[in-house]
Design a protein around this motif. Structure first.
Motif, mmCIF file in Angstrom:
data_model
loop_
_atom_site.group_PDB
_atom_site.id
_atom_site.type_symbol
_atom_site.label_atom_id
_atom_site.label_comp_id
_atom_site.label_asym_id
_atom_site.label_seq_id
_atom_site.Cartn_x
_atom_site.Cartn_y
_atom_site.Cartn_z
ATOM 1 N N LYS A 149 39.744 38.431 39.264
ATOM 2 C CA LYS A 149 39.365 38.539 38.153
ATOM 3 C C LYS A 149 40.968 38.178 37.287
ATOM 4 O O LYS A 149 40.683 38.535 36.591
ATOM 5 C CB LYS A 149 39.170 40.041 38.234
ATOM 6 C CG LYS A 149 38.061 40.943 39.020
ATOM 7 C CD LYS A 149 38.740 42.020 39.075
ATOM 8 C CE LYS A 149 38.668 43.003 40.075
ATOM 9 N NZ LYS A 149 38.919 44.409 40.142
ATOM 10 N N ASN B 172 40.746 35.199 35.302
ATOM 11 C CA ASN B 172 40.481 34.725 33.872
ATOM 12 C C ASN B 172 40.162 36.587 33.051
ATOM 13 O O ASN B 172 40.417 37.016 32.194
ATOM 14 C CB ASN B 172 39.561 34.129 34.287
ATOM 15 C CG ASN B 172 38.918 34.079 33.202
ATOM 16 O OD1 ASN B 172 39.892 34.064 31.516
ATOM 17 N ND2 ASN B 172 37.275 33.600 33.095
ATOM 18 N N GLN B 173 39.914 37.904 34.337
ATOM 19 C CA GLN B 173 39.205 38.852 32.936
ATOM 20 C C GLN B 173 40.186 39.126 32.624
ATOM 21 O O GLN B 173 40.886 40.009 31.877
ATOM 22 C CB GLN B 173 38.732 39.555 34.502
ATOM 23 C CG GLN B 173 37.539 40.530 33.436
ATOM 24 C CD GLN B 173 36.928 40.781 34.494
ATOM 25 O OE1 GLN B 173 36.753 41.828 35.640
ATOM 26 N NE2 GLN B 173 35.965 40.518 35.553
ATOM 27 N N VAL C 47 41.820 37.481 29.872
ATOM 28 C CA VAL C 47 41.398 38.227 28.449
ATOM 29 C C VAL C 47 41.805 39.815 27.752
ATOM 30 O O VAL C 47 42.057 40.227 26.880
ATOM 31 C CB VAL C 47 39.587 38.133 28.282
ATOM 32 C CG1 VAL C 47 38.549 39.075 27.867
ATOM 33 C CG2 VAL C 47 39.490 36.826 29.048
ATOM 34 N N LEU C 48 41.866 41.084 28.878
ATOM 35 C CA LEU C 48 42.203 41.907 28.661
ATOM 36 C C LEU C 48 43.563 42.154 28.349
ATOM 37 O O LEU C 48 43.338 42.595 27.183
ATOM 38 C CB LEU C 48 41.876 42.690 29.534
ATOM 39 C CG LEU C 48 40.517 43.340 30.524
ATOM 40 C CD1 LEU C 48 40.651 44.572 31.809
ATOM 41 C CD2 LEU C 48 39.956 44.402 29.282
#
Lengths: 242, 355
Positions: free
Chosen positions: B260, B262-263, B266-267
């Protein structure tokens, strides 16, 4: 005409990166000012420094020299925690790919931003409903990203960028993965939201077809920013003007 | 909370599989701890429950009561060194002849001086201070074998007869039921003429007597031949189970975090703090651990109900709580690995990259 407020001012902005014994100048003395309701496009070849500029305006990087004045505050010397807080409250990002969280429904994608910002639950919900309606995603609120089309996903990403009521929207090639028609819709949606909500927006793009929607087009080459008067003369009607 | 719960709801299978691993491991930990406790109890409960503050043995025994031998003279010497009244203690294994159509019962005599020995927790009948002559107190297991108060028991080796005057609560030694008898009654088989007692027990302050060892009940238990070796092996197994389970969960969450990256980038770009993301991971770890704990504790309680009588199994609430607390702490420690990874994620990665 009422003088609109300046949202962003860049003063003699430079960014150097060390590369072995040399230093590379990625951004070279850039100055720019943007008013609310203004939609600016930045075009230029890859490696010209577009992404770096966007990262500095987006409080992800700090410049080596110069000032970034966002909503009256100079963020160029902010500490990481202050930068994070600035991103949370004043900046809306739209990335190249939608980068949605796979396990959240469309509704929750938008609500998450309010939760990060500790926004009152009811206000958060109202804002979400409003954006979902404007972006034509009402029938998708309970869907997960995996069942959405590329254009829909990017519209969700637009909604997400506006959820925190930011001063400025930064879009990094938002149409890269879309066909012309869908790309155009997405850019028009961004333009519409920017105009109606009196935000400022910067879009980095390769896509010449989208430039008509923007108020100003800036060219970037070797770290220098050049205003493109040609585009302004073309004077395409923007959605807000029609 | 928001992210943690939504994700677990969406990726049920993944989290269910992990909980299943954790439940199985925890079940094994609980079960083994219960078994270790049960074994320890059956092996040593009577020694643990000796009604005395200190046990005096001869020096060569190194605290192991069963290996110690004391003569009449030595007993007198010890008694005179102690201010409080002391009782001799003699441990003698023997066999009770079964009633008609019944098997013989192997058992062990705890022979003491009833006048100088404190009362024991009893279920029925007289207590130790009230017995006279050939009266004895027997472990409750005799009751299950069909014996009742005032029944006569016959020692197979001495062929002497004794009367059940009372039943005592859960007293076993070396997996044998215990019979408390008066040391002067001569019921128990006598040892060599020299060393007729194993130890001297007394209540009061600790007195060191030259040439003898004075130890507490707990020390005496630890000195039982084979006791610490058995329990030690169990401890090693338990510790490894804990490490394995913490490792499994730590690696699972670490791999998930890497997936996660990348996720989370972004967050972070959208203004989520490292703390906000970490909170979600810790919440997931806690929820999974608590769920696995309660599921496996329930399973162990259920298991204890259906275990055959002969299996020495002892699980207590405190055991479950302590094991649970250690387990939660270990898993939280394991999640630090993921949190470290989260702090290293750069939101800049979200810019200029496509999925």
């Amino acid at each position: 005409m009422i003088m609109s407020e300046e949202i962003l001012t860049l003063q003699h902005l430079s960014k150097f990166f060390p590369d072995g014994d040399r230093t590379i100048t990625v951004l070279d003395d850039i100055s720019l000012s943007m008013k609310e309701g203004e939609f600016v496009a930045i075009v230029g070849p890859s490696g010209s420094g577009k992404s770096t500029l966007l990262s500095i305006i987006g409080a992800l990087l700090t410049p080596t020299k110069g000032k970034v004045i966002l909503d009256g505050k100079d963020i160029s010397a902010f500490k990481p925690a202050q930068l994070t807080a600035t991103r949370a409250s004043n900046i809306g990002f739209i990335f190249q790919s939608p980068n949605l969280i796979p396990y959240l429904t469309i509704k929750d994608q938008l609500l998450l931003i309010g939760k990060i910002n500790n926004i009152n639950k009811k206000a958060n919900r109202n804002k979400m409903n409003e954006l979902v309606r404007e972006l034509g995603l009402e029938h998708r609120v309970n869907n997960y990203p995996s069942s959405l089309s590329g254009g829909e996903k990017q519209r969700v990403a637009i909604g997400r960028a506006f959820m925190n009521d930011p001063k400025i929207i930064l879009a990094d090639e938002p149409t890269a993965s879309l066909d012309t028609e869908r790309g155009r819709t997405v850019v028009e949606k961004i333009a519409y939201e920017v105009k109606t909500r009196r935000k400022a927006a910067i879009m980095v793009t390769h896509d010449e077809r989208m430039l008509g929607v923007c108020d100003r087009v800036l060219h970037m080459e070797d770290g220098k920013l050049i205003e493109d008067n040609q585009a302004e003369k073309k004077n395409h009607p923007t959605p807000a003007q029609t | 909370m928001f992210l943690a719960l939504k994700e677990m709801k969406r990726a049920k299978l993944r989290y269910i599989l992990l909980s299943l691993i954790m439940v199985s491991i925890l079940f094994l930990v609980f079960f083994m701890t219960g078994l270790a406790n049960g074994l320890s109890f059956a092996d040593s409960s009577s020694l643990q429950k000796i009604k005395a503050d200190y046990i005096v043995t001869n020096e060569e025994a190194e605290g192991a009561v069963i290996n110690s031998e004391l003569t009449q003279e030595q007993f007198k010497e010890i008694s005179s060194s102690i201010e409080e009244p002391a009782s001799p203690l003699s441990l003698t294994m023997s066999t009770i002849t079964g009633k008609e159509n019944q098997k013989d019962t192997d058992m062990i005599y705890f022979s003491v001086d009833p006048e100088h020995y404190a009362d024991l927790p009893i279920i029925e009948g007289k207590n130790i201070s009230e017995i006279t002559g050939k009266e004895v107190l027997v472990n409750e297991s005799f009751k299950k074998d069909g014996y009742e108060l005032n029944d006569r028991l016959i020692d197979e080796s001495t062929e002497k007869t004794m009367t059940i005057a009372g039943f005592i609560e859960n007293q076993t030694y070396s997996f044998l039921p215990v019979i408390y008898s008066d040391i002067d009654s001569g019921i128990h088989p006598t040892k060599s003429n020299e060393g007729i007692y194993n130890a001297v027990v007394y209540n009061g302050a600790k007195t060191d007597i030259a040439g003898f060892d004075t130890s507490t009940n707990e020390e005496a238990v630890q000195s039982m031949p084979g006791y610490s070796e058995t329990q030690g092996s169990f401890t090693v197994m338990k510790v490894f189970m804990f490490i394995i389970s913490a490792f499994v969960s730590a690696v699972f969450f670490y791999v998930m975090t890497i997936q996660k990256t990348n996720q989370f980038g972004v967050l972070k770009a959208m203004g989520a703090t490292t703390f906000y993301i970490s909170k979600s991971i810790v919440t997931q770890v806690l929820l999974l651990t608590l769920f696995s704990l309660s599921a496996s504790a329930t399973a162990v309680v259920g298991m204890a109900q259906i275990l055959p009588e002969g299996v020495p199994f002892q699980a207590s609430v405190s055991l479950v709580l302590v094991t649970g607390a250690v387990f939660i702490l270990l898993n939280l420690a394991g999640s630090l690995l993921s949190l470290y990874k989260v702090t290293k994620i750069d939101p800049l990665e979200a810019i200029g990259r496509s999925e």
